[in-house]
Enzyme design. Structure first.
Site, PDB file in Angstrom:
ATOM      1  N   ASN A 229      -1.327   2.211   5.706  1.00 36.89           N
ATOM      2  CA  ASN A 229      -0.517   1.100   5.192  1.00 36.89           C
ATOM      3  C   ASN A 229      -0.070   0.289   6.390  1.00 36.89           C
ATOM      4  O   ASN A 229       0.461   0.848   7.348  1.00 36.89           O
ATOM      5  CB  ASN A 229       0.703   1.660   4.446  1.00 36.89           C
ATOM      6  N   GLY A 230      -0.299  -1.025   6.352  1.00 44.00           N
ATOM      7  CA  GLY A 230       0.102  -1.874   7.477  1.00 44.00           C
ATOM      8  C   GLY A 230      -1.043  -2.780   7.877  1.00 44.00           C
ATOM      9  O   GLY A 230      -1.991  -2.979   7.106  1.00 44.00           O
TER      10      GLY A 230
ATOM     11  N   GLU B 107       6.678 -14.694 -11.975  1.00 43.20           N
ATOM     12  CA  GLU B 107       5.955 -13.505 -11.544  1.00 43.20           C
ATOM     13  C   GLU B 107       5.479 -12.636 -12.697  1.00 43.20           C
ATOM     14  O   GLU B 107       4.443 -11.997 -12.561  1.00 43.20           O
ATOM     15  CB  GLU B 107       6.737 -12.695 -10.499  1.00 43.20           C
TER      16      GLU B 107
ATOM     17  N   TRP C 159      -2.748  -2.620  -1.701  1.00 44.77           N
ATOM     18  CA  TRP C 159      -2.484  -4.046  -1.890  1.00 44.77           C
ATOM     19  C   TRP C 159      -3.321  -4.743  -0.828  1.00 44.77           C
ATOM     20  O   TRP C 159      -3.084  -4.592   0.359  1.00 44.77           O
ATOM     21  CB  TRP C 159      -0.997  -4.350  -1.707  1.00 44.77           C
TER      22      TRP C 159
ATOM     23  N   ARG D 168       3.681  -0.154  -5.075  1.00 43.28           N
ATOM     24  CA  ARG D 168       3.433  -0.708  -3.743  1.00 43.28           C
ATOM     25  C   ARG D 168       2.112  -1.463  -3.648  1.00 43.28           C
ATOM     26  O   ARG D 168       1.826  -2.111  -2.644  1.00 43.28           O
ATOM     27  CB  ARG D 168       3.445   0.411  -2.697  1.00 43.28           C
TER      28      ARG D 168
ATOM     29  N   LYS E  81       5.572  -4.314  -4.718  1.00 34.40           N
ATOM     30  CA  LYS E  81       7.032  -4.236  -4.651  1.00 34.40           C
ATOM     31  C   LYS E  81       7.552  -4.307  -3.218  1.00 34.40           C
ATOM     32  O   LYS E  81       8.552  -4.945  -2.950  1.00 34.40           O
ATOM     33  CB  LYS E  81       7.485  -2.912  -5.285  1.00 34.40           C
TER      34      LYS E  81
ATOM     35  N   GLU F 288      16.450 -17.632  -9.375  1.00 41.91           N
ATOM     36  CA  GLU F 288      16.007 -16.279  -9.744  1.00 41.91           C
ATOM     37  C   GLU F 288      15.374 -16.278 -11.144  1.00 41.91           C
ATOM     38  O   GLU F 288      14.364 -15.612 -11.381  1.00 41.91           O
ATOM     39  CB  GLU F 288      17.198 -15.312  -9.677  1.00 41.91           C
TER      40      GLU F 288
ATOM     41  N   CYS G 232       0.868  -1.175   0.000  1.00 43.58           N
ATOM     42  CA  CYS G 232       0.000   0.000   0.000  1.00 43.58           C
ATOM     43  C   CYS G 232       0.909   1.229   0.000  1.00 43.58           C
ATOM     44  O   CYS G 232       1.987   1.213   0.587  1.00 43.58           O
ATOM     45  CB  CYS G 232      -0.938   0.102   1.183  1.00 43.58           C
TER      46      CYS G 232
ATOM     47  N   LYS H  80      11.567 -14.951 -11.850  1.00 48.59           N
ATOM     48  CA  LYS H  80      11.211 -13.901 -12.828  1.00 48.59           C
ATOM     49  C   LYS H  80      10.147 -14.437 -13.784  1.00 48.59           C
ATOM     50  O   LYS H  80       9.183 -13.746 -14.103  1.00 48.59           O
ATOM     51  CB  LYS H  80      12.432 -13.466 -13.649  1.00 48.59           C
TER      52      LYS H  80
ATOM     53  N   HIS I  92      16.588 -36.220  -8.535  1.00 48.93           N
ATOM     54  CA  HIS I  92      16.035 -36.704  -7.263  1.00 48.93           C
ATOM     55  C   HIS I  92      14.539 -36.445  -7.157  1.00 48.93           C
ATOM     56  O   HIS I  92      13.998 -36.460  -6.051  1.00 48.93           O
ATOM     57  CB  HIS I  92      16.774 -36.041  -6.093  1.00 48.93           C
TER      58      HIS I  92
HETATM   59  O1  M6R Z   1      12.639  -5.152  -0.813  1.00 48.39           O
HETATM   60  P1  M6R Z   1      13.149  -6.554  -0.635  1.00 48.39           P
HETATM   61  O2  M6R Z   1      14.375  -6.833  -1.388  1.00 48.39           O
HETATM   62  O3  M6R Z   1      13.296  -6.907   0.819  1.00 48.39           O
HETATM   63  O4  M6R Z   1      11.987  -7.472  -1.211  1.00 48.39           O
HETATM   64  C1  M6R Z   1      12.036  -8.867  -1.078  1.00 48.39           C
HETATM   65  C2  M6R Z   1      11.112  -9.544  -2.079  1.00 48.39           C
HETATM   66  O5  M6R Z   1       9.788  -9.187  -1.823  1.00 48.39           O
HETATM   67  C3  M6R Z   1      11.478  -9.172  -3.518  1.00 48.39           C
HETATM   68  O6  M6R Z   1      12.803  -9.476  -3.784  1.00 48.39           O
HETATM   69  C4  M6R Z   1      10.586  -9.912  -4.522  1.00 48.39           C
HETATM   70  O7  M6R Z   1      10.807 -11.284  -4.464  1.00 48.39           O
HETATM   71  C5  M6R Z   1      10.892  -9.377  -5.916  1.00 48.39           C
HETATM   72  N1  M6R Z   1      10.013  -8.286  -6.239  1.00 48.39           N
HETATM   73  C6  M6R Z   1      10.757 -10.388  -6.976  1.00 48.39           C
HETATM   74  O8  M6R Z   1      11.090  -9.859  -8.234  1.00 48.39           O
END
Ligand code: M6R
Length: 597
Positions: A101-102, A478, A75, A29, A592, A471, A2, A475, A494
């Site tokens: 937010n929270g 998501e 969010w 956010r 984010k 990673e 948020c 990507k 395995h």
């Molecule tokens: O702000 P942060 O690096 O702590 O965020 C951690 C994850 O939420 C973040 O890396 C998330 O997995 C990415 N947006 C993925 O692309």
């Protein structure tokens, strides 16, 4: 998650513009709904399910000049993304508006109490208790500021909260475990969850601390403690260029940020690496003393960077482990005297990471924040901070910040181990040009065209390539919404091999120095099950024979070639998502900055 924005200005006619600009800068956010409240003699509230663009269409063209205003991009946590659950929330008569937010953990008890007193709720949110609590305090005779303070003091949980009242030019705000920054402009004052919301208007900021309250009006900002006593604050200047926050002609922030990686790495290395002497010297870490093991805590992409960093440290003789921050348990993992706990976090606000860092702090460990955001909670609460200097990253999918984290961790490994070398420094220095070469020559777009219809995508790699495989899969998941999994190459046999068919392309990271013959053995295992192979490699001569497609990268030694391989995987995910017409910068269900546990 948020985003909140508040503004009170001396100019007229600009409140709504400032709020809408701010919401666009905060949309990373959360983008389930958006809303604004503008204070005049009455409060005008507009809110809509969906992105900020939906709100823009909902706000009437008529002049919405005001004294002050607040805005929110959501969010969802409590209740689905609907107009009714969108913020701002108001009291029964629409005289108090609140954005938050929270998570308010005791909202159910508060709601029962307020309903028993006759207050009416119209949403499923935890937030809606706040305007009713304020109204209840006003009804008991409190003035506005006191009513706001009394309401906030009843909340348990995490919050950044902002409030406006009808007929008032003041915005009241408070924070606990959710970020809030105040902006000091020429013609007005701002508050927001994050600096990009108002960077276009001012770069002078005050970071609010947990437990503090702010009274913001056109003539100034006053910060107080929870008893109302004035607190002295420092005004800081943020060195983000507003241009950095635009798309600069790219279709998506993500593509722009992928292409910004050479610049991001140059900034990360600047004044830290001296190639001639092979020395690595990070000024922020001059006082860092590490005598015990190093533990990393992180989430998502940052966790993958942490896996990479821990391996670098172990290779240099320093015991190091990475933990998913949400699973970190200081009681279960010994923290010997002199231990260092490093929070790897782009935003510096991730609730799970902050919680792990606070636990480590209480247990007596030295803490270090490796973050991108100056003044973030992690930066302020840890004993030490090292900035990755990637600049603002707006796309929800982390790209340039992951690479900057890897590079920063490489420097950290050198500082902590005391083991640098000219070759190591030279390889780091060469990375920006090599990344540029990958960007210029990549054939990822053709690979994307060949495999956009696959059932699932697998990514394999060993050693330094193993976190890159994880990673690459993250990507792909998501932003394409397709099934993807990453594995340490040796693990495939395995269990996951059972899933491999001729419709599951396998992206194999095979780079010099990572036990090539073993990884090629794993490649042959999937080839025998008819899976298409895309090799990402710096040694095409040894690998091409086993691959349907080759994505070539320059060689940068066993530690750094995987960084280059990752760029190819970013591009493949981007181009598949692009072909599938996905919401690349704002993938469904994500945000984010994840400030809930
Ligand atoms: O702000 P942060 O690096 O702590 O965020 C951690 C994850 O939420 C973040 O890396 C998330 O997995 C990415 N947006 C993925 O692309």
């Amino acid at each position: 998650m948020c985003g909140i924005i508040g503004y009170t200005g001396s100019g007229t006619g600009d409140v709504l513009d400032v709020l809408m600009t701010g919401l666009s800068g905060l949309e990373y956010r959360g983008y389930d709904s958006a809303g604004v409240a503008v204070a005049n003699s009455s409060l005008e509230v507009y809110k809509r399910e969906g992105e900020v663009s939906a709100l823009e269409n909902a706000v009437p063209d008529s002049d919405l000049d005001g004294l002050a205003g607040i805005g929110h991009t959501r969010w969802s946590t409590h209740g689905p993304p609907t107009d009714a659950n969108a913020h701002p929330h108001t009291d029964d008569d629409g005289r108090v508006a609140v954005v938050h937010n929270g998570i308010i953990e005791n909202y159910q008890a508060l709601r029962r109490e307020l309903e028993a007193d006759g207050y009416t709720f119209t949403s499923d949110t935890d937030t809606e208790v706040v305007p009713h609590l304020i109204r209840s305090a006003l009804d008991s005779g409190a003035d506005r500021e006191t009513a706001f303070r009394q309401a906030v003091q009843r909340l348990e949980g995490s919050y950044a909260v902002a409030t406006v009242f009808n007929g008032s030019e003041t915005v009241y705000a408070a924070r606990n475990e959710s970020p809030l920054v105040l902006g000091i402009g020429e013609d007005g004052h701002y508050l927001a969850s994050d600096v990009p919301a108002f960077i276009e208007f001012t770069d002078r900021v005050v970071y609010l601390e947990d437990g503090q309250f702010a009274r913001v009006n056109p003539s100034g900002i006053v910060v107080t403690d929870d008893q109302g006593a004035i607190v002295e604050t420092a005004v800081e200047t943020v060195d983000w260029d507003p241009e950095d926050a635009g798309k600069s002609g790219y279709d998506h922030y993500m593509l722009k940020e992928i292409h910004e990686q050479p610049t991001a790495i140059r900034k990360c290395l600047r004044e830290r690496v001296t190639e001639l002497e092979g020395s690595i010297d990070v000024a922020e870490l001059a006082d860092l003393e590490v005598e015990g093991p190093v533990q990393f805590v992180a989430c998502g992409t940052s966790y993958h960077a942490a896996l990479y960093g821990a391996r670098l440290l172990r290779e240099r003789g320093v015991p190091a482990q990475s933990f998913l921050a949400s699973e970190y348990d200081v009681d279960a993992v010994p923290l010997p005297e002199g231990s260092l706990v490093v929070g790897v976090t782009q935003s510096g606000e991730t609730a799970d990471t902050m919680s792990a860092l606070r636990a480590a702090n209480r247990a007596g460990a030295t803490t270090l924040a490796l973050t991108n955001v100056v003044g973030s909670s992690a930066a302020r609460e840890c004993d030490h901070v090292m900035y990755i200097r990637a600049g603002p990253e707006i796309g929800v999918a982390a790209t340039k910040t992951f690479v900057s984290q890897q590079v920063a961790l490489a420097m950290l490994s050198s500082v902590v181990s005391g083991r640098g070398s000219q070759e190591f420094a030279q390889q780091l220095r060469a990375l920006p040009d090599q990344i540029q070469q990958v960007l210029d020559e990549s054939t990822a777009r053709e690979v994307a065209a060949a495999y956009e219809d696959a059932d699932a995508y697998f990514f394999i790699g060993r050693g330094y390539n193993a976190p890159v495989a994880l990673e690459g899969a993250l990507k792909m998941k998501e932003i394409t919404y397709n099934h993807a999994e990453g594995f340490a190459a040796g693990e495939l046999k395995h269990g996951p091999l059972a899933l491999v068919t001729d419709s599951t392309p396998v992206f194999a990271l095979v780079t010099e120095g990572d036990d090539v013959s073993k990884t090629l053995g794993n490649v042959k295992e999937v080839e025998a099950r008819d899976a298409p192979i895309v090799a990402v490699t710096d040694i095409p001569d040894q690998v091409s024979a086993y691959a349907d497609h080759v994505l070539e990268v320059p060689s940068s030694g066993p530690r750094f070639t995987p960084i280059l391989a990752n760029i190819q995987l970013q591009l493949v995910a981007y181009w598949i998502a692009n072909r599938l017409d996905r919401s690349i910068d704002k993938p469904r269900n994500l945000a984010k900055s994840v400030t809930v546990k």
